[in-house]
Design a protein around this motif. Structure first.
Motif, PDB file in Angstrom:
ATOM      1  N   VAL A 207     -15.420   0.042 -23.200  1.00 36.08           N
ATOM      2  CA  VAL A 207     -16.391  -0.566 -22.289  1.00 36.08           C
ATOM      3  C   VAL A 207     -16.106  -2.050 -22.050  1.00 36.08           C
ATOM      4  CG1 VAL A 207     -18.846  -1.072 -21.989  1.00 36.08           C
ATOM      5  CG2 VAL A 207     -18.150   1.097 -22.974  1.00 36.08           C
ATOM      6  N   GLN A 208     -15.582  -2.718 -23.089  1.00 32.15           N
ATOM      7  CA  GLN A 208     -15.417  -4.176 -23.039  1.00 32.15           C
ATOM      8  C   GLN A 208     -14.629  -4.680 -21.818  1.00 32.15           C
ATOM      9  OE1 GLN A 208     -13.827  -5.768 -26.650  1.00 32.15           O
ATOM     10  NE2 GLN A 208     -14.326  -7.874 -26.103  1.00 32.15           N
ATOM     11  N   PRO A 209     -13.454  -4.124 -21.521  1.00 32.40           N
ATOM     12  CA  PRO A 209     -12.720  -4.656 -20.361  1.00 32.40           C
ATOM     13  C   PRO A 209     -13.499  -4.523 -19.052  1.00 32.40           C
ATOM     14  CG  PRO A 209     -11.523  -2.812 -21.366  1.00 32.40           C
ATOM     15  CD  PRO A 209     -12.712  -3.068 -22.214  1.00 32.40           C
ATOM     16  N   VAL A 210     -14.285  -3.464 -18.944  1.00 35.26           N
ATOM     17  CA  VAL A 210     -15.065  -3.267 -17.719  1.00 35.26           C
ATOM     18  C   VAL A 210     -16.159  -4.337 -17.624  1.00 35.26           C
ATOM     19  CG1 VAL A 210     -16.455  -1.637 -16.412  1.00 35.26           C
ATOM     20  CG2 VAL A 210     -14.594  -0.810 -17.837  1.00 35.26           C
TER      21      VAL A 210
ATOM     22  N   PHE B 202     -30.079  -4.976 -15.508  1.00 36.38           N
ATOM     23  CA  PHE B 202     -29.177  -4.215 -16.376  1.00 36.38           C
ATOM     24  C   PHE B 202     -29.116  -2.746 -15.954  1.00 36.38           C
ATOM     25  CE2 PHE B 202     -28.202  -1.764 -20.203  1.00 36.38           C
ATOM     26  CZ  PHE B 202     -27.003  -2.351 -20.549  1.00 36.38           C
ATOM     27  N   TRP B 203     -30.283  -2.135 -15.752  1.00 36.87           N
ATOM     28  CA  TRP B 203     -30.313  -0.711 -15.414  1.00 36.87           C
ATOM     29  C   TRP B 203     -29.795  -0.420 -14.020  1.00 36.87           C
ATOM     30  CZ3 TRP B 203     -30.063   2.992 -18.574  1.00 36.87           C
ATOM     31  CH2 TRP B 203     -30.658   2.897 -19.832  1.00 36.87           C
TER      32      TRP B 203
ATOM     33  N   SER C 186     -22.245   0.477 -12.920  1.00 39.11           N
ATOM     34  CA  SER C 186     -20.832   0.108 -12.827  1.00 39.11           C
ATOM     35  C   SER C 186     -20.070   0.367 -14.126  1.00 39.11           C
ATOM     36  CB  SER C 186     -20.662  -1.335 -12.357  1.00 39.11           C
ATOM     37  OG  SER C 186     -21.657  -2.150 -12.865  1.00 39.11           O
ATOM     38  N   ILE C 187     -20.784   0.493 -15.260  1.00 42.94           N
ATOM     39  CA  ILE C 187     -20.038   0.771 -16.494  1.00 42.94           C
ATOM     40  C   ILE C 187     -20.103   2.249 -16.875  1.00 42.94           C
ATOM     41  CG2 ILE C 187     -20.298  -1.564 -17.407  1.00 42.94           C
ATOM     42  CD1 ILE C 187     -22.415  -0.487 -19.312  1.00 42.94           C
TER      43      ILE C 187
ATOM     44  N   ILE D 112     -18.123   8.441  -9.537  1.00 43.02           N
ATOM     45  CA  ILE D 112     -18.649   7.093  -9.321  1.00 43.02           C
ATOM     46  C   ILE D 112     -17.575   6.197  -8.710  1.00 43.02           C
ATOM     47  CG2 ILE D 112     -19.536   5.030 -10.485  1.00 43.02           C
ATOM     48  CD1 ILE D 112     -20.857   6.956 -12.499  1.00 43.02           C
ATOM     49  N   ASN D 113     -16.357   6.285  -9.254  1.00 46.29           N
ATOM     50  CA  ASN D 113     -15.298   5.397  -8.787  1.00 46.29           C
ATOM     51  C   ASN D 113     -14.900   5.635  -7.344  1.00 46.29           C
ATOM     52  OD1 ASN D 113     -14.843   3.644 -10.895  1.00 46.29           O
ATOM     53  ND2 ASN D 113     -13.594   5.123 -12.002  1.00 46.29           N
ATOM     54  N   LYS D 114     -15.042   6.863  -6.900  1.00 42.75           N
ATOM     55  CA  LYS D 114     -14.600   7.137  -5.534  1.00 42.75           C
ATOM     56  C   LYS D 114     -15.492   6.393  -4.541  1.00 42.75           C
ATOM     57  CE  LYS D 114     -17.027  11.059  -4.036  1.00 42.75           C
ATOM     58  NZ  LYS D 114     -17.377  12.302  -3.611  1.00 42.75           N
TER      59      LYS D 114
END
Lengths: 313, 279
Positions: B159-162, B185-186, B192-193, B273-275
């Motif tokens: 998760v960290q790099p994102v 946050f929500w 996005s994460i 999600i990424n698409k």
């Protein structure tokens, strides 16, 4: 809504003791379109974030329409903020981006969709309502960000380098568009820019910032013609030095010798279409340049090596 | 490079990954070739399978309960660490404090530590002679503690790099639009994460499902309530009294299938999600 800044300072706790903002006091009149102008690192973005409540000043007060908002959280200030890179909500469609602030405010659904439709029309993105930000061009993203900020009917609109990330043509279009938008929706607007021509074209008032301090405030023409400091003089337009005096190169008259003023020889001619720059080495050992229109130059027809005289207009 | 590079890569993958996995399938399903005495005349070969062996392998007492235990414990541990991983990664990316580098390197410790060393540590700390008076031997909680330890780095590092690459301006924008920190946050950070969290969950789940070293001691071999699939596999494959290896292979195939499903779901979530974020 007018904004007043009283001795605002912010240091970011830097070890060299340098301030990002070092005692900024200014009045932004209600309904104006003000440009904060300065080179990079002059503190202009920090100033904008302090007004928005995204940064807390070390000292000084920020008032909107007489209300002291210095200790008010950003979310309660009712300020529309457009970020340099537009900060789109990438997982939401254009219409949901625009609706975000209204949803947060728990407005009725019918009111939200009416407002979103209105905003989409205002920024001419009606056909793109269901698109995601990644599917938009830079200019469209910028307009979406504007619509998102305007949807909450903010008291103040803040634009951080609004045209910075766009290519030249879109930039010119958007400038005019933003100016027209401000005429339609006359909210007090502050935009930050490092581009003096952009600031002079769009804004009704300029605030020139340097090293976290205000250099000069006033109408664009006033600052251009009567700069208070050499910095403002140089920053707002081209300058050249003749006989120890700093002047605008288009305020000089060039004649063939014999003529009045400082005597010298032409060392270079640069033609840039409508304008021609003539470089002159003066007899006192210094050099200057004169800006002529293509017409003026055609009548004069000087070439390198010609003896000329330069005098202020 | 080009095709020769691709050939090399395919050959390497076949040798290192595909052949071993094919072998376990072959054994579990009792696959065998019959050459009909025809030597290299391949068309004369025939493939025989023995699904009865597979089902009987799974019907060995304890096989299903071991699989179930592994899935449940791994599922819970991966869920806990997916949440904690986000929290830790958040603090590491957003806050600056003394000793941050130390804490950051401590997170990688379970990566670096041989898992049997973790196993010994846990049996010392939570064994019968526990210095903290907490005996977790033969208890499911003991498994949970060990698996949480082993899987934490996967969750933080996925998760960290994102979080580091995330657009902080979008969060500021949400705040100027009136959103509280929690709502920001929500509504802005979590979507996005989510792909990264899904992949963190899958990695942690798969790791926990197959983990042996760190739980081998605290689970007390022979205790039915803490016999995970991995422990079951170990005891079966070292049991030569009857054909324990076939049942080990059958359980292994089930575990592979479960992992495949979890990774597919996580991958689909990420892709979906990424698409939209990056068409």
């Amino acid at each position: 809504m007018s904004i007043s800044l009283d001795d605002v300072a912010k240091s970011y706790g830097r070890s060299d003791g340098k301030f990002a903002l070092n005692g900024v006091t200014a009045e932004i009149p209600s309904g104006s379109l003000t440009a904060i102008l300065g080179p990079s690192g002059s503190g202009k973005s920090t100033l904008l974030k302090v007004i928005a409540g995204l940064e807390q000043p070390d000292r000084g007060r920020v008032c909107i329409e007489g209300d002291d908002v210095t200790d008010l959280d950003a979310r309660f200030r009712g300020i529309g903020f457009c970020f340099q890179q537009y900060a789109p909500f990438r997982h939401l469609t254009v219409e949901k981006n625009i609706a975000y602030g209204l949803k947060v405010r728990r407005r009725p659904r019918a009111e939200i969709s009416k407002k979103v439709a209105e905003m989409l029309e205002l920024v001419q993105l009606g056909d793109f309502a269901k698109r995601y930000p990644a599917q938009l061009s830079g200019g469209q993203r910028q307009r979406m960000a504007l619509a998102r900020a305007l949807a909450i009917e903010p008291r103040v609109l803040l634009l951080d380098e609004p045209f910075g990330a766009l290519d030249a043509q879109v930039r010119a279009e958007l400038r005019t568009w933003v100016k027209n938008l401000h005429d339609q929706v006359p909210i007090t607007t502050i935009m930050v820019t490092h581009d003096q021509s952009e600031a002079m074209e769009v804004a009704s008032q300029l605030v020139v910032l340097r090293d976290g301090r205000i250099e000069q405030t006033g109408a664009p023409g006033e600052l251009y013609d009567h700069p208070a400091t050499p910095f403002v003089h140089e920053f707002l337009g081209p300058t050249t030095t003749v006989g120890g005096e700093v002047v605008r190169p288009h305020d000089l008259v060039l004649r063939r010798q014999p003529g009045p003023g400082h005597q010298g020889k032409v060392t270079g001619v640069v033609a840039l279409g409508f304008e021609v720059r003539v470089e002159v080495a003066l007899d006192d050992g210094s050099s200057c340049w004169v800006q002529l229109t293509a017409h003026e130059f055609a009548e004069l027809t000087v070439t390198v090596g010609d003896a000329v005289a330069v005098s202020p207009r | 490079m080009g095709t020769s590079g691709a050939t090399l890569l395919a050959g390497y993958l076949a040798a290192v990954v595909c052949i071993p996995i094919a072998a376990i399938f072959g054994h579990g399903f009792g696959l065998s070739f019959d050459t009909h005495g025809a030597g290299l005349e391949l068309w004369r070969w025939s493939l025989h399978s023995d699904f009865a062996g597979f089902t009987s392998g799974l019907s060995v007492p304890g096989a299903w309960s071991a699989i179930r235990l592994s899935i449940v414990v791994s599922g819970i541990v991966a869920a806990i660490n997916s949440v904690m991983g986000v929290a830790i990664a958040w603090v590491l990316t957003h806050d600056h404090f003394r000793g941050k580098a130390l804490i950051s390197s401590m997170i990688d410790l379970p990566f670096a530590l041989p898992t049997i060393v973790a196993g010994v540590t846990f049996i010392y700390l939570y064994g019968a002679d526990s210095p903290v008076k907490l005996d977790l031997t033969g208890k499911v909680l003991g498994l949970g503690v060990a698996l949480t330890f082993v899987t934490l780095p996967f969750c933080v590092r996925a998760v960290q790099p994102v979080l580091e690459a995330m657009d902080l301006d979008a969060q500021d924008a949400a705040r100027t639009l009136g959103a509280s920190k929690l709502r920001t946050f929500w509504s802005i950070v979590v979507p996005s994460i989510l792909p990264a969290v899904a992949s963190a969950y899958a990695l942690a789940f798969a790791r926990a499902l197959g983990e042996y070293g760190s739980i081998s001691l605290i689970a007390l071999v022979g205790t039915a309530s803490t016999t995970t699939a991995s422990i079951f596999l170990f005891t079966q494959s070292t049991n030569f009294a009857f054909d324990g290896f076939t049942s080990a292979a059958a359980v292994a195939i089930v575990l592979l299938g479960v992992c495949f499903v979890v990774f597919s779901v996580a991958g689909t979530v990420g892709w979906w999600i990424n698409k939209r974020l990056r068409p």
